[in-house]
Design a protein around this motif. Structure first.
Motif, mmCIF file in Angstrom:
data_model
loop_
_atom_site.group_PDB
_atom_site.id
_atom_site.type_symbol
_atom_site.label_atom_id
_atom_site.label_comp_id
_atom_site.label_asym_id
_atom_site.label_seq_id
_atom_site.Cartn_x
_atom_site.Cartn_y
_atom_site.Cartn_z
ATOM 1 N N MET A 140 -19.277 -11.200 4.205
ATOM 2 C CA MET A 140 -19.201 -12.652 3.986
ATOM 3 C C MET A 140 -19.690 -12.915 2.565
ATOM 4 S SD MET A 140 -20.683 -14.197 7.558
ATOM 5 C CE MET A 140 -19.847 -15.767 7.604
ATOM 6 N N GLY A 141 -18.785 -13.368 1.694
ATOM 7 C CA GLY A 141 -19.134 -13.560 0.285
ATOM 8 C C GLY A 141 -18.633 -12.394 -0.530
ATOM 9 N N ARG A 165 -14.842 -18.668 0.310
ATOM 10 C CA ARG A 165 -14.571 -20.104 0.445
ATOM 11 C C ARG A 165 -13.121 -20.392 0.063
ATOM 12 N NH1 ARG A 165 -16.071 -24.950 -2.755
ATOM 13 N NH2 ARG A 165 -16.306 -23.520 -4.502
ATOM 14 N N SER A 166 -12.728 -19.842 -1.109
ATOM 15 C CA SER A 166 -11.344 -20.011 -1.546
ATOM 16 C C SER A 166 -10.628 -18.675 -1.354
ATOM 17 C CB SER A 166 -11.312 -20.410 -3.016
ATOM 18 O OG SER A 166 -12.202 -19.582 -3.740
ATOM 19 N N ALA A 167 -9.305 -18.704 -1.245
ATOM 20 C CA ALA A 167 -8.545 -17.467 -1.058
ATOM 21 C C ALA A 167 -8.776 -16.565 -2.270
ATOM 22 C CB ALA A 167 -7.072 -17.798 -0.910
ATOM 23 N N ARG A 168 -9.151 -15.314 -2.040
ATOM 24 C CA ARG A 168 -9.546 -14.441 -3.145
ATOM 25 C C ARG A 168 -9.118 -13.012 -2.836
ATOM 26 N NH1 ARG A 168 -12.605 -15.978 -7.199
ATOM 27 N NH2 ARG A 168 -13.324 -17.900 -6.266
ATOM 28 N N ASP A 174 -9.098 -6.574 3.364
ATOM 29 C CA ASP A 174 -8.381 -7.619 4.098
ATOM 30 C C ASP A 174 -9.154 -8.913 3.937
ATOM 31 O OD1 ASP A 174 -6.395 -5.888 4.962
ATOM 32 O OD2 ASP A 174 -7.667 -5.171 6.590
ATOM 33 N N CYS A 175 -8.564 -9.845 3.219
ATOM 34 C CA CYS A 175 -9.307 -11.047 2.824
ATOM 35 C C CYS A 175 -8.982 -12.246 3.707
ATOM 36 C CB CYS A 175 -8.999 -11.378 1.365
ATOM 37 S SG CYS A 175 -9.644 -10.125 0.256
ATOM 38 N N TYR A 176 -10.031 -12.955 4.078
ATOM 39 C CA TYR A 176 -9.926 -14.177 4.875
ATOM 40 C C TYR A 176 -10.702 -15.254 4.121
ATOM 41 C CZ TYR A 176 -8.793 -10.759 8.512
ATOM 42 O OH TYR A 176 -8.239 -9.730 9.221
ATOM 43 N N SER A 177 -10.330 -16.513 4.362
ATOM 44 C CA SER A 177 -11.105 -17.557 3.688
ATOM 45 C C SER A 177 -11.182 -18.820 4.537
ATOM 46 C CB SER A 177 -10.500 -17.878 2.317
ATOM 47 O OG SER A 177 -9.187 -18.358 2.487
ATOM 48 N N GLY A 178 -12.228 -19.586 4.243
ATOM 49 C CA GLY A 178 -12.396 -20.897 4.861
ATOM 50 C C GLY A 178 -12.620 -20.833 6.370
ATOM 51 N N GLU A 179 -12.802 -22.007 6.945
ATOM 52 C CA GLU A 179 -13.062 -22.083 8.388
ATOM 53 C C GLU A 179 -11.927 -21.482 9.194
ATOM 54 O OE1 GLU A 179 -14.334 -25.771 10.245
ATOM 55 O OE2 GLU A 179 -15.597 -26.097 8.476
ATOM 56 N N ASP A 180 -10.688 -21.664 8.711
ATOM 57 C CA ASP A 180 -9.516 -21.162 9.448
ATOM 58 C C ASP A 180 -9.512 -19.642 9.555
ATOM 59 O OD1 ASP A 180 -8.734 -23.728 9.544
ATOM 60 O OD2 ASP A 180 -7.122 -23.553 8.052
ATOM 61 N N GLY A 181 -10.076 -18.993 8.537
ATOM 62 C CA GLY A 181 -10.030 -17.525 8.527
ATOM 63 C C GLY A 181 -11.221 -16.872 9.207
ATOM 64 N N LEU A 182 -12.223 -17.652 9.554
ATOM 65 C CA LEU A 182 -13.489 -17.046 9.997
ATOM 66 C C LEU A 182 -13.358 -16.294 11.322
ATOM 67 C CD1 LEU A 182 -16.447 -16.623 9.349
ATOM 68 C CD2 LEU A 182 -16.968 -18.825 10.413
ATOM 69 N N ALA A 183 -12.706 -16.881 12.302
ATOM 70 C CA ALA A 183 -12.635 -16.252 13.628
ATOM 71 C C ALA A 183 -11.923 -14.895 13.546
ATOM 72 C CB ALA A 183 -11.936 -17.181 14.607
ATOM 73 N N LEU A 192 -21.439 -6.558 10.010
ATOM 74 C CA LEU A 192 -21.310 -7.782 9.205
ATOM 75 C C LEU A 192 -22.334 -7.739 8.079
ATOM 76 C CD1 LEU A 192 -20.034 -10.656 8.928
ATOM 77 C CD2 LEU A 192 -21.982 -11.497 10.255
ATOM 78 N N VAL A 193 -21.854 -7.819 6.845
ATOM 79 C CA VAL A 193 -22.739 -7.843 5.671
ATOM 80 C C VAL A 193 -22.688 -9.252 5.084
ATOM 81 C CG1 VAL A 193 -23.073 -6.963 3.321
ATOM 82 C CG2 VAL A 193 -22.400 -5.397 5.169
ATOM 83 N N VAL A 194 -23.844 -9.891 4.963
ATOM 84 C CA VAL A 194 -23.861 -11.272 4.484
ATOM 85 C C VAL A 194 -24.383 -11.309 3.043
ATOM 86 C CG1 VAL A 194 -24.625 -13.619 4.960
ATOM 87 C CG2 VAL A 194 -24.296 -12.010 6.855
ATOM 88 N N LEU A 195 -23.503 -11.714 2.143
ATOM 89 C CA LEU A 195 -23.865 -11.863 0.720
ATOM 90 C C LEU A 195 -23.407 -13.232 0.231
ATOM 91 C CD1 LEU A 195 -23.058 -8.286 -0.657
ATOM 92 C CD2 LEU A 195 -25.306 -9.350 -0.445
ATOM 93 N N LEU A 196 -23.682 -14.226 1.056
ATOM 94 C CA LEU A 196 -23.345 -15.618 0.713
ATOM 95 C C LEU A 196 -24.519 -16.255 -0.017
ATOM 96 C CD1 LEU A 196 -21.937 -16.842 4.149
ATOM 97 C CD2 LEU A 196 -20.600 -16.569 2.046
ATOM 98 N N PRO A 197 -24.242 -17.275 -0.812
ATOM 99 C CA PRO A 197 -25.351 -18.099 -1.339
ATOM 100 C C PRO A 197 -25.794 -19.089 -0.266
ATOM 101 C CG PRO A 197 -23.250 -18.933 -2.145
ATOM 102 C CD PRO A 197 -22.923 -17.745 -1.285
ATOM 103 N N HIS A 198 -27.009 -19.598 -0.407
ATOM 104 C CA HIS A 198 -27.464 -20.669 0.479
ATOM 105 C C HIS A 198 -27.070 -22.002 -0.123
ATOM 106 C CE1 HIS A 198 -31.035 -23.347 1.797
ATOM 107 N NE2 HIS A 198 -30.014 -23.520 2.591
ATOM 108 N N THR A 199 -26.168 -22.697 0.555
ATOM 109 C CA THR A 199 -25.732 -24.040 0.138
ATOM 110 C C THR A 199 -25.715 -24.906 1.397
ATOM 111 O OG1 THR A 199 -23.382 -23.691 0.615
ATOM 112 C CG2 THR A 199 -24.143 -22.971 -1.560
#
Ligand code: NDP
Ligand code: OXD
Length: 315
Positions: A140-141, A165-168, A174-183, A192-199
């Motif tokens: 994630m990130g 967050r944006s398509a990248r 295999d890239c997913y983005s946004g709420e639609d891609g999360l599931a 699961l590796v989390v490398l997101l910023p805190h926002t």
């Protein structure tokens, strides 16, 4: 000569900034927080968890430099002035994080927690060895740190998926983005590796429902979590619940809702949790200060600052 250059406010809590002070002072005068109020000679601030309000008292502040890659500690200031915020992007910090992520992924993949427990109990038993190619690491990130970690994991033979967050797009991932891609992203993720910023958008995202959506029926005998992003991304009560009911097999946590992790936290003693004290990737002043000083000089020559944070996105 140095008097003509804008001075620097160095405002840090949580560690001793002596080395930062020494290195920054090689080129500019440095004022340690608390500096003089309304000091017009201070043009830059170099900060980590600065005291809220201290920046708004500087009438000629031109830019704020974060001592870390994350800038949530800066946005925590309700009186943050409207000047550019520069974050850390540095090869050695990226290398540290890549090492941390591959270390933790390999430990979960190669059953490190099981073998440490077996050694303690003098048990000789070798379960079937899972192949890296049968394991998907979902990151994630996929920013500076996530992409470097992805490259290292691909080189080790893992399947890698990413969520942004944006398509990248990224080769091999295999890239997913946004709420639609999360599931879909979570449904195929074993580690699961989390490398997101805190926002505001990511706060508390690692909750029970998210952990429940990971793939549990997999080659490594359950879903694993590695969080090196920020503690405020995770709900620790949910992680403990997920570990205890089998939703989650193991967790490696470098960051926590409250830091330092309080002594009474059950995470310290949980047999399937690996705790590190926000030490995945340190900001090394020997590497970072020359870059900050060079940015200040370039800025004074009229050149644009690099690695400026998007204030609206919060990272
Ligand atoms: P970047 O800004 O380069 O990357 C952030 C990534 O997160 C981007 O891919 C971005 O998506 C994605 N993202 C942000 N918000 C969302 C959202 N709402 N939904 C989905 N994806 C989102 O940051 P870095 O890679 O440099 O650093 C990441 C974080 O790592 C830092 O913010 C910090 O919190 C943490 N960190 C921890 C350290 C430690 O020692 N534990 C050390 C250094 C950093 P997009 O690509 O679409 O913009
Ligand atoms: C960072 C950190 O954001 O050290 O760089 O957490």
């Amino acid at each position: 000569m140095t008097e003509a250059k804008g001075r620097i406010l160095l405002s840090v809590t949580g560690f001793n900034p002596l080395r930062w002070h020494e290195l920054l002072s090689a080129e500019r005068q440095v004022v340690l927080d608390p500096g003089g109020p309304e000091d017009p000679s201070i043009h830059y601030a170099v900060v980590w968890k600065h005291r809220p309000g201290v920046l708004s008292r500087l009438p000629n502040l031109k830019a704020v430099f974060s001592i870390g890659a994350g800038v949530d500690h800066i946005f925590a200031d309700p009186e943050l002035p409207d000047v550019p915020i520069v974050r850390v992007v540095a090869d050695n910090l990226t290398q540290y994080m890549t090492e941390y992520v591959t270390w933790r992924v390999l430990d979960h993949h190669r059953l490190g927690m099981l073998y440490r427990d077996q050694q303690r109990r003098v048990i000789w038993h070798a379960p079937l060895q899972p192949a890296a190619g049968d394991v998907t690491v979902g990151i994630m990130g996929l920013g500076q740190l996530g992409r470097a970690a992805a490259r290292a994991l691909l080189a080790l033979g893992f399947q890698v998926a990413g969520w942004t967050r944006s398509a990248r797009p990224m080769d091999g991932v295999d890239c997913y983005s946004g709420e639609d891609g999360l599931a879909s992203f979570l449904a195929r993720t074993d580690i699961l590796v989390v490398l997101l910023p805190h926002t505001p958008a990511t706060e508390g995202i690692i909750d029970y429902a998210l952990l429940r959506a990971l793939r549990r029926d997999n080659a490594i005998g359950g879903a694993c979590l590695v969080n090196a992003g920020r503690g405020k991304l995770q709900k620790e009560a949910d992680i403990l619940r997920a570990l205890d009911d089998g939703t989650l097999k193991e967790a490696s946590l470098d960051v926590f809702e409250t830091e330092p992790l309080p002594p009474e936290s059950q995470l310290w003693t949980h047999p399937r949790v690996f705790v590190t004290p926000h030490a995945a990737a340190d900001s090394d002043p020997v590497h970072l200060v020359p870059t900050m000083l060079a940015q200040m000089s370039r800025f004074e020559r009229g050149e644009p600052l690099q690695h400026v944070v998007d204030r609206e996105a919060g990272y």
